[in-house]
Design a protein around this motif. Structure first.
Motif, PDB file in Angstrom:
ATOM      1  N   ILE A  33      -3.912 -11.323 -12.926  1.00 34.43           N
ATOM      2  CA  ILE A  33      -4.412 -12.319 -13.879  1.00 34.43           C
ATOM      3  C   ILE A  33      -4.419 -11.741 -15.295  1.00 34.43           C
ATOM      4  N   THR A  43       0.939  -9.359  -8.565  1.00 33.33           N
ATOM      5  CA  THR A  43       0.615 -10.545  -7.771  1.00 33.33           C
ATOM      6  C   THR A  43       1.087 -10.360  -6.332  1.00 33.33           C
ATOM      7  N   PRO A  90      -8.031 -21.377  -1.163  1.00 38.81           N
ATOM      8  CA  PRO A  90      -7.795 -21.644  -2.591  1.00 38.81           C
ATOM      9  C   PRO A  90      -7.361 -20.418  -3.388  1.00 38.81           C
ATOM     10  N   ARG A  91      -7.980 -19.270  -3.086  1.00 46.35           N
ATOM     11  CA  ARG A  91      -7.628 -18.090  -3.886  1.00 46.35           C
ATOM     12  C   ARG A  91      -6.209 -17.641  -3.601  1.00 46.35           C
ATOM     13  N   SER A 141      -3.838 -20.084  -5.116  1.00 49.35           N
ATOM     14  CA  SER A 141      -3.741 -19.953  -6.570  1.00 49.35           C
ATOM     15  C   SER A 141      -2.855 -18.775  -6.951  1.00 49.35           C
ATOM     16  N   LEU A 194       0.457 -18.718  -9.127  1.00 56.41           N
ATOM     17  CA  LEU A 194       0.618 -17.808 -10.264  1.00 56.41           C
ATOM     18  C   LEU A 194       1.942 -17.054 -10.149  1.00 56.41           C
ATOM     19  N   ALA A 222      -1.802 -23.555 -15.090  1.00 59.94           N
ATOM     20  CA  ALA A 222      -2.295 -22.607 -14.092  1.00 59.94           C
ATOM     21  C   ALA A 222      -3.793 -22.815 -13.881  1.00 59.94           C
ATOM     22  N   VAL A 223      -4.525 -23.026 -14.981  1.00 51.50           N
ATOM     23  CA  VAL A 223      -5.958 -23.282 -14.853  1.00 51.50           C
ATOM     24  C   VAL A 223      -6.196 -24.597 -14.120  1.00 51.50           C
ATOM     25  N   SER A 271      -4.229 -26.005 -11.993  1.00 49.07           N
ATOM     26  CA  SER A 271      -3.879 -25.825 -10.588  1.00 49.07           C
ATOM     27  C   SER A 271      -5.011 -25.136  -9.849  1.00 49.07           C
ATOM     28  N   ARG A 272      -5.628 -24.156 -10.508  1.00 49.91           N
ATOM     29  CA  ARG A 272      -6.723 -23.428  -9.900  1.00 49.91           C
ATOM     30  C   ARG A 272      -7.823 -24.400  -9.463  1.00 49.91           C
ATOM     31  N   TYR A 273      -8.178 -25.333 -10.364  1.00 48.58           N
ATOM     32  CA  TYR A 273      -9.226 -26.283 -10.016  1.00 48.58           C
ATOM     33  C   TYR A 273      -8.735 -27.305  -9.005  1.00 48.58           C
ATOM     34  N   ASN A 287      -8.873 -25.722  -5.632  1.00 47.55           N
ATOM     35  CA  ASN A 287     -10.259 -25.651  -5.189  1.00 47.55           C
ATOM     36  C   ASN A 287     -10.708 -26.980  -4.618  1.00 47.55           C
TER      37      ASN A 287
END
Lengths: 218, 210, 243
Positions: free
Chosen positions: C67, C103, C126-127, C130, C134, C169-170, C172-174, C177
């Motif tokens: 990250i 990564t 989710p992690r 993500s 990424l 990317a942010v 997608s992260r949410y 989740n």
């Protein structure tokens, strides 16, 4: 802006414009899925929301590389960049033309293909609504990808690699909305999130796309 | 008053392509009613200079003063859509530039007979004429032309020369990269190789990479 | 404040980074050696997880650097867009493959750890998901650099892609989740929640993280120097052709 939109629509309708190809592709993808997973109807209805969204997304992707490439090759893009129309508006007109010739037909076709996949009856409304709200974002994000790769020879594969990760949020919320509807749940949350992404993409991405196009034109 | 103001003025303009300097120290002053012919061997930077003047690429150095709304560019490519008819192609540009009427443009380049033909069926020379007719449709004062007479026959070259002459008479101006003598009266010639960029000093390893 | 921009000069950058590089690389090797040996051989097995937990000494630092590398590319891209320092654009280019490898290390060690812990190599947690996304962003970014011939255009285009990609990317992260709540434990390490990990594991982990940071810095310094020289060579060749 109107002139450009009308011209793009007219070009798409004329011979060789590729109008309808995306719909045919969508149909083929949906027809192939049961062959791949077997003839179980319950399985089909379980995966139908995802398959329909993924099929629409891929069909959309397929026609992206034409968005700027043709105008780039014959010099029209150079001339448009020096015309009074701001490049941001050129992007919006092109994305809108792409949506009208690709996204909208997919939205209308999807419920019919839902029958093929045994989609739950409650989900048809959500399917149409989610695609109607979500596909404009696919066109606008796609315009960004197409603008990035317009100078690259045979950039189609690169375009897919760049655009598909950007499609993840729309795909998640769109397919989730249909899935919830098919299970009889409430769809408001994913619908609002999907609409939020579409609005944000339409509001902001044309600026990035125009900046990228200017770099590619110099 | 406005007639005495130059349409375009550059001071010590530097032009490059792909990060490499091609021309430097270009001083131009284009007055209404005048035409400038750019000469120079292939690869000497004529096209890059025209693209810079048109605002498509930023100058590497120096100043460029021009009103972008005065300029129209005709490059190597005509921007002609093969699946639209001649008239449709022109009408599109008329709407983009917010002008009306394509008749004069059709007449000037003798395209009247071809107006409903699909552009795909035009010959190379006819396509070029269609591309040049766009200049008239655009209705702008300063024409930037890059090898405009390629694939034109003698008669069409004559049509083009008289179109340029009429444009100059109306207070327009033109910068033309060409090797053909168009028989224009008030004309200046400029050999761009005069401004060829000097190779940078060999030990000049700093912020600028080119 | 002005002082930092002098390193935007390629020559100055190469001179300084070459002087720094042996120290940074040596320190990275030292930290990694100490941290990993300490972590793997000199700590007790955790009561609940057994010896498998020791993979955190690779997994956590690699994931953090994955990250951080993207974040560094974002900052470098912004500097390029605003101040047009070539070194900045080239540093972003140099960092991308390092970040992508970090990564992959994070994903692979995660899979190896997941096997005994969750009974599966891969879960659409989710992690993990993500990080996979990424990785796709890294691939796209690297591919775009490789595809554009003109160096300045490539720098501009990849910078804008990096900005737009960061936003997505942010998002997608949410989105991920929202899509699946997941099996992964919460952040196993954060500065104010030290109770998550007992001190006896925590200190060697900090040493390992320092080692990964130094390793990243060393690799990026080295690769940026290479990129500067490669860029310089392309310019010289282009000049040669001009003559």
């Amino acid at each position: 802006m109107r002139a450009l939109l009308l011209r793009d629509l007219r070009l798409a309708m004329r011979a060789g414009g590729g109008f309808g190809l995306a719909m045919a592709f969508f149909l083929i993808v949906v027809v192939l899925v049961p062959f791949a997973v077997g003839p179980r109807a319950d399985l089909h209805s379980a995966i139908a929301p995802g398959v329909l969204w993924l099929g629409a997304l891929l069909a959309c992707l397929l026609s992206l590389d034409r968005m700027f490439a043709l105008d780039w090759e014959d010099g029209t893009l150079d001339l448009l960049a020096t015309a009074p129309l701001p490049l941001e508006m050129v992007i919006i007109a092109k994305a809108l033309a792409h949506w009208l010739t690709t996204g909208l037909p997919l939205v209308l076709l999807a419920p019919m293909l839902g029958i093929l996949l045994n989609l739950a009856p409650e989900a048809y409304g959500a399917l149409t609504l989610s695609l109607a709200v979500g596909t404009p974002a696919l066109s606008v994000i796609g315009a960004f990808g197409a603008a990035l790769t317009v100078g690259v020879k045979r950039g189609g594969l690169l375009l897919s690699l760049l655009v598909l990760p950007l499609y993840v949020p729309s795909l998640i919320f769109g397919a989730d909305m249909v899935r919830r509807a098919s299970e009889g749940g409430a769809v408001t949350t994913p619908l609002l999130l999907l609409a939020g992404i579409t609005c944000g993409a339409i509001a902001l991405l044309p600026f990035a796309s125009a900046a990228v196009l200017r770099v590619n034109l110099r | 008053m406005s007639d005495t103001r130059p349409l375009l003025e550059t001071r010590a303009l530097s032009v490059g392509r792909g990060g490499v300097g091609l021309l430097e120290g270009v001083d131009l002053r284009i007055m209404p009613g005048s035409a400038l012919v750019l000469r120079g061997p292939n690869g000497s930077g004529k096209t890059s200079l025209l693209r810079t003047l048109a605002g498509l690429q930023p100058p590497r150095d120096g100043t460029l003063e021009a009103e972008p709304d005065d300029i129209v560019l005709a490059g190597h490519l005509d921007g002609v859509k093969p699946t639209l008819s001649v008239a449709e192609n022109l009408r599109f540009w008329a709407e983009i530039f917010g002008t009306s009427g394509i008749e004069q443009a059709l007449r000037t380049f003798d395209l009247d007979r071809l107006r409903d033909r699909m552009a795909a069926s035009l010959s190379a020379g006819q396509k070029r004429r269609l591309g040049l007719a766009r200049l008239i449709v655009a209705g702008r004062k300063l024409w930037l032309l890059d090898e405009p007479t390629v694939s034109l026959d003698q008669e069409a070259t004559g049509l083009f020369a008289s179109a340029v002459r009429a444009h100059l008479d109306q207070g327009g101006a033109a910068i033309i990269a060409t090797h053909i003598d168009l028989g224009l009266a008030p004309i200046e010639h400029m050999d761009v190789s005069r401004y060829r960029a000097a190779p940078p000093a060999p030990d000049d390893f700093d912020e600028a990479f080119a | 404040m002005n002082a930092i921009w002098q390193y935007a000069n390629p020559k100055k950058f190469i001179d300084t980074s070459e002087r720094l590089l042996p120290w940074v690389a040596g320190l990275a090797a030292l930290c990694l050696g100490v941290g990993l040996i300490w972590g793997y051989f000199l700590t007790p097995d955790a009561e609940r997880f057994g010896a498998t937990v020791k993979i955190i000494y690779l997994h956590v630092p690699a994931a953090m650097m994955a990250i951080s590398a993207w974040f560094m590319m974002l900052v470098a891209s912004l500097i390029w867009i605003i101040r047009r320092h070539h070194v900045s654009a080239l540093a972003a280019r140099a960092a991308a493959p390092v970040g992508a490898v970090m990564t992959v290390i994070g994903l692979v060690t995660g899979a190896i750890w997941g096997q005994p812990m969750w009974g599966t190599w891969w879960a659409w947690d989710p992690r993990l998901t993500s990080f996979l996304i990424l990785f796709l962003f890294y691939l796209g970014y690297i591919a775009l650099w490789a595809a554009i011939e003109d160096d300045d255009s490539a720098a501009d285009l990849t910078s804008i892609l990096c900005l737009v990609g960061s936003v997505f990317a942010v998002l997608s992260r949410y989105a991920v989740n929202f899509w699946n709540q997941g099996l992964h434990q919460g952040a196993s390490l954060s500065l104010d929640k030290e109770e998550n990990v007992a001190d006896v594991f925590y200190i060697p982990l900090l040493v390992c993280i320092a080692g990964f940071v130094l390793l990243f810095v060393a690799l990026v310094l080295m690769r940026t120097g290479t990129e500067i020289r490669a860029r310089r060579m392309r310019v010289l060749l282009a000049r040669e052709r001009m003559k």
